[in-house]
Motif scaffolding. Structure first.
Motif, PDB file in Angstrom:
ATOM      1  N   LEU A  95       0.822  -1.204   0.000  1.00 62.12           N
ATOM      2  CA  LEU A  95       0.000   0.000   0.000  1.00 62.12           C
ATOM      3  C   LEU A  95       0.854   1.252   0.000  1.00 62.12           C
ATOM      4  O   LEU A  95       2.033   1.233   0.363  1.00 62.12           O
ATOM      5  N   VAL A  96       0.229   2.343  -0.407  1.00 57.13           N
ATOM      6  CA  VAL A  96       0.795   3.689  -0.301  1.00 57.13           C
ATOM      7  C   VAL A  96      -0.181   4.509   0.519  1.00 57.13           C
ATOM      8  O   VAL A  96      -1.390   4.475   0.261  1.00 57.13           O
ATOM      9  N   ILE A  97       0.339   5.227   1.519  1.00 57.75           N
ATOM     10  CA  ILE A  97      -0.533   6.032   2.370  1.00 57.75           C
ATOM     11  C   ILE A  97       0.065   7.426   2.502  1.00 57.75           C
ATOM     12  O   ILE A  97       1.254   7.580   2.814  1.00 57.75           O
ATOM     13  N   ASN A  98      -0.736   8.427   2.222  1.00 59.00           N
ATOM     14  CA  ASN A  98      -0.259   9.802   2.225  1.00 59.00           C
ATOM     15  C   ASN A  98      -0.253  10.389   3.635  1.00 59.00           C
ATOM     16  O   ASN A  98      -1.151  10.113   4.430  1.00 59.00           O
ATOM     17  N   GLY A  99       0.737  11.222   3.888  1.00 62.28           N
ATOM     18  CA  GLY A  99       0.798  11.884   5.180  1.00 62.28           C
ATOM     19  C   GLY A  99      -0.356  12.828   5.412  1.00 62.28           C
ATOM     20  O   GLY A  99      -0.698  13.151   6.557  1.00 62.28           O
ATOM     21  N   THR A 100      -0.986  13.292   4.332  1.00 64.17           N
ATOM     22  CA  THR A 100      -2.115  14.211   4.455  1.00 64.17           C
ATOM     23  C   THR A 100      -3.470  13.496   4.402  1.00 64.17           C
ATOM     24  O   THR A 100      -4.502  14.144   4.550  1.00 64.17           O
ATOM     25  N   ALA A 101      -3.487  12.183   4.183  1.00 66.97           N
ATOM     26  CA  ALA A 101      -4.747  11.444   4.271  1.00 66.97           C
ATOM     27  C   ALA A 101      -5.210  11.469   5.725  1.00 66.97           C
ATOM     28  O   ALA A 101      -4.393  11.551   6.643  1.00 66.97           O
ATOM     29  N   HIS A 102      -6.511  11.409   5.955  1.00 67.95           N
ATOM     30  CA  HIS A 102      -6.949  11.500   7.343  1.00 67.95           C
ATOM     31  C   HIS A 102      -8.216  10.692   7.604  1.00 67.95           C
ATOM     32  O   HIS A 102      -9.055  10.514   6.728  1.00 67.95           O
ATOM     33  N   ALA A 103      -8.288  10.206   8.846  1.00 71.30           N
ATOM     34  CA  ALA A 103      -9.463   9.476   9.297  1.00 71.30           C
ATOM     35  C   ALA A 103     -10.565  10.444   9.700  1.00 71.30           C
ATOM     36  O   ALA A 103     -11.751  10.163   9.531  1.00 71.30           O
ATOM     37  N   ASN A 104     -10.175  11.587  10.266  1.00 72.03           N
ATOM     38  CA  ASN A 104     -11.108  12.630  10.693  1.00 72.03           C
ATOM     39  C   ASN A 104     -10.335  13.948  10.792  1.00 72.03           C
ATOM     40  O   ASN A 104      -9.184  14.020  10.354  1.00 72.03           O
ATOM     41  N   ASP A 105     -10.951  14.961  11.379  1.00 74.61           N
ATOM     42  CA  ASP A 105     -10.302  16.269  11.465  1.00 74.61           C
ATOM     43  C   ASP A 105      -9.153  16.298  12.466  1.00 74.61           C
ATOM     44  O   ASP A 105      -8.406  17.278  12.516  1.00 74.61           O
ATOM     45  N   GLN A 106      -9.019  15.254  13.272  1.00 74.75           N
ATOM     46  CA  GLN A 106      -8.010  15.236  14.326  1.00 74.75           C
ATOM     47  C   GLN A 106      -6.834  14.304  14.038  1.00 74.75           C
ATOM     48  O   GLN A 106      -5.753  14.478  14.614  1.00 74.75           O
ATOM     49  N   TYR A 107      -7.033  13.323  13.170  1.00 74.62           N
ATOM     50  CA  TYR A 107      -6.052  12.245  13.016  1.00 74.62           C
ATOM     51  C   TYR A 107      -5.808  11.972  11.540  1.00 74.62           C
ATOM     52  O   TYR A 107      -6.746  11.729  10.770  1.00 74.62           O
ATOM     53  N   GLY A 108      -4.522  12.003  11.162  1.00 72.48           N
ATOM     54  CA  GLY A 108      -4.177  11.773   9.766  1.00 72.48           C
ATOM     55  C   GLY A 108      -2.955  10.898   9.608  1.00 72.48           C
ATOM     56  O   GLY A 108      -2.461  10.276  10.568  1.00 72.48           O
ATOM     57  N   GLY A 109      -2.428  10.880   8.386  1.00 71.29           N
ATOM     58  CA  GLY A 109      -1.287  10.023   8.082  1.00 71.29           C
ATOM     59  C   GLY A 109      -0.070  10.324   8.929  1.00 71.29           C
ATOM     60  O   GLY A 109       0.643   9.411   9.356  1.00 71.29           O
ATOM     61  N   GLY A 110       0.204  11.600   9.191  1.00 74.18           N
ATOM     62  CA  GLY A 110       1.359  11.959  10.022  1.00 74.18           C
ATOM     63  C   GLY A 110       1.240  11.397  11.426  1.00 74.18           C
ATOM     64  O   GLY A 110       2.231  10.920  12.000  1.00 74.18           O
ATOM     65  N   HIS A 111       0.024  11.464  11.991  1.00 75.87           N
ATOM     66  CA  HIS A 111      -0.207  10.878  13.317  1.00 75.87           C
ATOM     67  C   HIS A 111       0.003   9.361  13.268  1.00 75.87           C
ATOM     68  O   HIS A 111       0.609   8.771  14.180  1.00 75.87           O
ATOM     69  N   LEU A 112      -0.502   8.747  12.209  1.00 73.14           N
ATOM     70  CA  LEU A 112      -0.358   7.294  12.049  1.00 73.14           C
ATOM     71  C   LEU A 112       1.109   6.892  11.958  1.00 73.14           C
ATOM     72  O   LEU A 112       1.539   5.930  12.614  1.00 73.14           O
ATOM     73  N   PHE A 113       1.895   7.607  11.168  1.00 75.62           N
ATOM     74  CA  PHE A 113       3.315   7.270  11.019  1.00 75.62           C
ATOM     75  C   PHE A 113       4.023   7.334  12.373  1.00 75.62           C
ATOM     76  O   PHE A 113       4.815   6.453  12.716  1.00 75.62           O
ATOM     77  N   ARG A 114       3.726   8.371  13.149  1.00 73.47           N
ATOM     78  CA  ARG A 114       4.350   8.503  14.467  1.00 73.47           C
ATOM     79  C   ARG A 114       3.925   7.360  15.386  1.00 73.47           C
ATOM     80  O   ARG A 114       4.749   6.776  16.090  1.00 73.47           O
ATOM     81  N   ASP A 115       2.624   7.022  15.363  1.00 75.31           N
ATOM     82  CA  ASP A 115       2.136   5.927  16.218  1.00 75.31           C
ATOM     83  C   ASP A 115       2.817   4.614  15.854  1.00 75.31           C
ATOM     84  O   ASP A 115       3.161   3.807  16.742  1.00 75.31           O
ATOM     85  N   LEU A 116       2.999   4.365  14.575  1.00 76.22           N
ATOM     86  CA  LEU A 116       3.693   3.145  14.150  1.00 76.22           C
ATOM     87  C   LEU A 116       5.121   3.121  14.691  1.00 76.22           C
ATOM     88  O   LEU A 116       5.577   2.118  15.252  1.00 76.22           O
ATOM     89  N   VAL A 117       5.833   4.224  14.532  1.00 72.13           N
ATOM     90  CA  VAL A 117       7.230   4.286  14.971  1.00 72.13           C
ATOM     91  C   VAL A 117       7.326   4.179  16.493  1.00 72.13           C
ATOM     92  O   VAL A 117       8.291   3.622  17.028  1.00 72.13           O
ATOM     93  N   LYS A 118       6.318   4.669  17.214  1.00 68.97           N
ATOM     94  CA  LYS A 118       6.305   4.566  18.675  1.00 68.97           C
ATOM     95  C   LYS A 118       6.018   3.139  19.139  1.00 68.97           C
ATOM     96  O   LYS A 118       6.095   2.847  20.330  1.00 68.97           O
ATOM     97  N   GLY A 119       5.661   2.259  18.208  1.00 69.89           N
ATOM     98  CA  GLY A 119       5.397   0.868  18.569  1.00 69.89           C
ATOM     99  C   GLY A 119       3.964   0.580  18.936  1.00 69.89           C
ATOM    100  O   GLY A 119       3.648  -0.498  19.472  1.00 69.89           O
ATOM    101  N   LYS A 120       3.054   1.506  18.665  1.00 69.57           N
ATOM    102  CA  LYS A 120       1.651   1.303  19.011  1.00 69.57           C
ATOM    103  C   LYS A 120       0.997   0.280  18.085  1.00 69.57           C
ATOM    104  O   LYS A 120       1.418   0.080  16.944  1.00 69.57           O
ATOM    105  N   THR A 121      -0.034  -0.366  18.583  1.00 73.06           N
ATOM    106  CA  THR A 121      -0.796  -1.320  17.786  1.00 73.06           C
ATOM    107  C   THR A 121      -1.770  -0.574  16.879  1.00 73.06           C
ATOM    108  O   THR A 121      -2.477   0.339  17.320  1.00 73.06           O
TER     109      THR A 121
END
Length: 414
Positions: A95-121
């Motif tokens: 898959l390809v996922i954009n940093g500007t893609a978003h689930a809602n107004d509060q959470y997007g690709g950048g948040h997801l990338f950080r959560d992944l790197v932090k080791g979150k599920t």
């Protein structure tokens, strides 16, 4: 004239002199004469909103033969594009996922990338031929995960203003850009930005080794919208080596944006390279543009942004009245403020939004202003974090000194 090979040998012998860009600029401001013999490598860096950021991953979803191929996929609700490889009946999804893609107004690709790197599920949902498949994964379970930037680290950005009365929702504002000429928002780390310190592109080119979000990576070439006056680069690195404090997501008035960082070592080979490294904020131009169409309006310099201002937001907790609907906490674009007025420094990007939202003056910082023909226009938002970028420069300096990072010669120019 020195060579990179000679400098790397000095690093191996623990004889090299490595300075961060901030350290070199301080010496220049103090009037010290710095020659090629006084420094071997200068580390430069930037941190801020970088819309052109995406991730390429291969994510495990289900057992083999569970589905033929994915039609759609979401990670923590953030939509991604399946492919390019179909991985037919293998139970995994490229898959390809954009940093500007978003689930809602509060959470997007950048948040997801950080959560992944932090080791979150991370919750994974796949739609295939009308059926849904779900899984939970961590970055350790994702075999391939890279961040690729289509563009980042512009040599220069624009300060944005709104010359009209209606407020404009834009990615360059948290609450909406008001007008006419009532505020300006800025990006860019000025005198420590990598490309600003390599005006002739003697060091930064295809194959130059860098830190992307704190991970060793490489410059791929020019980025999209690069021009001779405003060059930028594209780069890549493995997500598994990244530092979560050097990346993330940020809310704006027009949806979540991605925070990305880049650090580049500049080997000091000769006087021409050293001369480029001596540039100071007041000599770095900052064009001012109308947010509508980005048309040019005026020109100032980064001394207005970083000269005599506060790089870090401070909090005076004794002033807090503990309002049940704290405007500073509600509008903080990185959700870095807690109920007891504590600033989470891992999340805070020192943008300054809180200083204008708190009526009691709990959050304080001098953000600076620009002078236009229409009058003095205060800076209301900094979408780049100079303090964090300086820490990134120190991180790279230490890795070079510890021989954990070796500067490379470019393969070809940008």
């Amino acid at each position: 004239m020195k060579t990179i090979e000679e400098i790397n040998q000095k690093i191996a012998n623990k004889e090299a002199i490595i300075l961060t860009a901030a350290e070199l600029k301080s010496m220049v401001r103090d009037g010290k004469e710095v020659t090629v013999d006084d420094v071997d490598v200068v580390t430069t860096g930037t941190f801020g909103v970088m819309s052109g950021t995406m991730a390429v991953m291969m994510v495990p979803v289900a057992e083999k033969n569970s589905f033929e191929r994915a039609d759609a996929i979401w990670l923590n609700g953030v939509p991604a594009q399946p492919g390019p490889c179909p991985n037919e009946r293998l139970g995994v999804v490229d898959l390809v996922i954009n940093g500007t893609a978003h689930a809602n107004d509060q959470y997007g690709g950048g948040h997801l990338f950080r959560d992944l790197v932090k080791g979150k599920t991370i919750d994974v949902t796949v739609e295939a031929h009308g059926k849904h498949y779900e899984n939970q994964v961590t970055l350790d379970e994702i075999e391939f995960a890279r961040i690729i930037t289509t563009r980042l680290a512009f040599k220069n950005y624009n300060a944005l203003i709104n010359p009209a009365s209606p407020t404009i929702n834009t990615i360059f504002s948290v609450t909406g850009l008001t007008g006419p000429f009532t505020e300006t928002t800025v990006s860019g780390c000025g005198e420590i930005n990598p490309l600003q310190n390599d005006p002739s592109h003697r060091s930064i080119g295809v194959g130059t080794r860098v830190l992307l979000n704190g991970a060793p990576g490489y410059i791929m070439g020019k980025g999209t919208r690069a021009s001779p006056d405003k060059p930028n680069v594209s780069a890549y690195a493995d997500m598994k080596d990244m530092d979560p404090t050097m990346m993330g997501g940020m809310k704006t008035a027009h949806g979540p944006e991605c925070l990305t960082s880049l650090a580049v070592p500049i080997p000091v080979l000769d006087e021409e390279i050293l001369s480029g490294l001596k540039i100071l904020d007041q000599n770095v131009p900052l064009p001012v543009a109308d947010v509508n169409g980005r048309t040019a309006h005026a020109k100032v310099n980064y001394g207005n942004v970083w000269g005599g201002t506060d790089k870090v937001i401070r909090a005076e907790k004794d002033r807090c009245l503990h309002h049940p609907d704290c405007a500073a906490m509600r509008t903080c674009p990185t959700e870095a403020i807690s109920n007891d007025c504590v600033i989470n420094r891992d999340l805070c990007i020192n943008c300054g939004t809180c200083t204008l939202q708190c009526s009691e003056g709990v959050f304080l910082a001098r953000l600076g202003s620009i002078e236009l023909a229409e009058g003095t226009v205060p800076i209301s938002l900094r979408q780049s974090d100079r303090a964090r970028a300086e820490r990134l420069c120190t991180m790279l300096k230490n890795r070079i000194l510890e021989q954990k990072f070796v500067p490379t010669k470019m393969l070809e120019p940008l």
